[in-house]
Scaffold this motif. Structure first.
Motif, PDB file in Angstrom:
ATOM      1  N   UNK A 154      -4.639  16.788 -19.418  1.00  0.00           N
ATOM      2  CA  UNK A 154      -5.399  16.873 -18.896  1.00  0.00           C
ATOM      3  C   UNK A 154      -6.516  17.333 -20.440  1.00  0.00           C
ATOM      4  N   UNK A 155      -7.670  18.388 -20.249  1.00  0.00           N
ATOM      5  CA  UNK A 155      -7.795  18.319 -21.206  1.00  0.00           C
ATOM      6  C   UNK A 155      -7.881  19.463 -22.176  1.00  0.00           C
ATOM      7  N   UNK A 156      -7.581  18.609 -23.648  1.00  0.00           N
ATOM      8  CA  UNK A 156      -7.279  19.605 -24.844  1.00  0.00           C
ATOM      9  C   UNK A 156      -7.794  19.628 -25.983  1.00  0.00           C
ATOM     10  N   UNK A 157      -8.252  21.585 -25.720  1.00  0.00           N
ATOM     11  CA  UNK A 157      -9.143  22.116 -26.513  1.00  0.00           C
ATOM     12  C   UNK A 157      -8.364  22.022 -27.956  1.00  0.00           C
ATOM     13  N   UNK A 158      -8.704  21.556 -29.163  1.00  0.00           N
ATOM     14  CA  UNK A 158      -8.493  22.188 -30.233  1.00  0.00           C
ATOM     15  C   UNK A 158     -10.090  22.017 -31.601  1.00  0.00           C
TER      16      UNK A 158
END
Length: 342
Positions: free
Chosen positions: A219-223
């Motif tokens: 899914x969306x990977x915040x980094x």
């Protein structure tokens, strides 16, 4: 005893035989000799103890230090004692080990520096020689046919582009290796960066009839990172995958969670690396000299590794040297929860 007038009236005489005094004198001499002998024996034993536990270990430590100063980093004190001297010897051994590691690192850096200069010289020599030869031919008027002249111009342009790319890659790698060079980190979504990198490679892959499959299981990977640098890192690996894949093949791009780690992988079906080559894949100028990679500078994977290390990402390569190669970007343990994967 004296009387009133001071005259002696009575006297008492005491005496002892001479034989008793002589015997006591002889006994005293014997006791003195015995005491001196015992004292000498104790002094000898103490001196042996002193040499064994103090002087000899210190001498061994000194000899080992002299060997180390002479460049023999394998020297050891061989002193094992449960006292202050033993503690000193153990610390000296640890110091010798550290010095040996530092010396090996220094030799490795010197070798890398020599290899780097040698590789730079080799990479620059070829295009410069081609440019010089082409310019000499044109300057002397040996070629007058417009078509042949155009071929020379195209060759010179190609070599100039290669030189420009090499210089730019060297500058990029130098900046990334400089710890004082700051990269701008902001909150971003790695999935968006991957999608952008895949879109950027679509035209190149279509020319080779290669399909890039993008599969997002995480899914969306915040980094927190530098958008441009991370995109550049993914593009380098994608470019290599497309470059070395045979036509009508698939390059797979995946993002997934493995146990407590987040992993982004890029795999292809092209000719991979030999097992003995895998440890050097990310070294500078370590690349395959083939028709597929004639435009490569040998610095791309080194730049990708530097970008990954600046973001605390572990990059690794797996290959069977036949029809499979996979580059993986592994985020540190518990990275999925820290990055807040949705």
């Amino acid at each position: 005893m004296y009387d009133i007038e001071g005259e002696v009236v009575t006297a008492l005489l005491l005496h002892s035989p001479v034989e008793g005094i002589s015997s006591a004198q002889r006994d005293g001499i014997v006791i003195l000799i015995f005491c001196i002998s015992v004292a000498l024996l104790l002094a000898f034993l103490l001196s042996i103890l002193l040499v064994r536990h103090f002087i000899s270990p210190l001498k061994k430590i000194g000899l080992a230090a002299e060997k180390i100063m002479g460049g023999d980093y394998s020297a050891r004190t061989e002193v094992k004692q449960n006292d202050e001297i033993g503690f000193l010897a153990e610390n000296m051994v640890q110091l010798f080990v550290q010095l040996s590691k530092v010396e090996k690192e220094r030799e490795k850096l010197d070798q890398m520096r020599q290899d780097f200069v040698s590789n730079i010289s080799h990479e620059l020599r070829t295009p410069v020689t081609v440019l010089k030869g082409s310019l000499e031919v044109l300057a002397e008027g040996l070629v007058t046919d417009p078509d042949e002249m155009q071929e020379y111009f195209q060759q010179m342009l190609s070599e100039t582009v290669h030189l420009q790319r090499l210089v730019n890659d060297l500058l990029e790698l130098s900046r990334l290796q400089n710890t004082n060079f700051q990269i701008e980190k902001v909150q971003l979504n790695l999935a968006e960066i991957l999608q952008e990198a895949v879109r950027s490679m679509q035209m190149v892959s279509e020319q080779k009839k290669i399909t890039i499959q993008w599969e997002s299981r995480a899914g969306n990977i915040r980094f927190c990172g530098d958008y441009g640098r991370l995109r550049q890192m993914f593009l380098i690996v994608l470019d290599n995958a497309v470059k070395f894949s045979p036509p009508n093949q698939i390059v797979s791009v995946k993002s997934e969670r493995r146990e407590k780690q987040c992993v982004i992988s890029v795999s292809d079906c092209g000719k991979g690396f030999l097992p003995e080559d895998l440890p050097y894949v990310f070294d500078r100028f370590y690349y395959e000299r083939s028709e597929q990679n004639k435009s490569g500078s040998g610095l791309g994977l080194s730049i990708a590794k530097e970008i990954a290390e600046r973001h605390q990402i572990r990059i690794q390569c797996e290959s069977n040297a036949k029809d499979f190669t996979e580059f993986s970007f592994v985020f540190k343990e518990n990275a999925c929860s820290e990055m807040g994967i949705n």
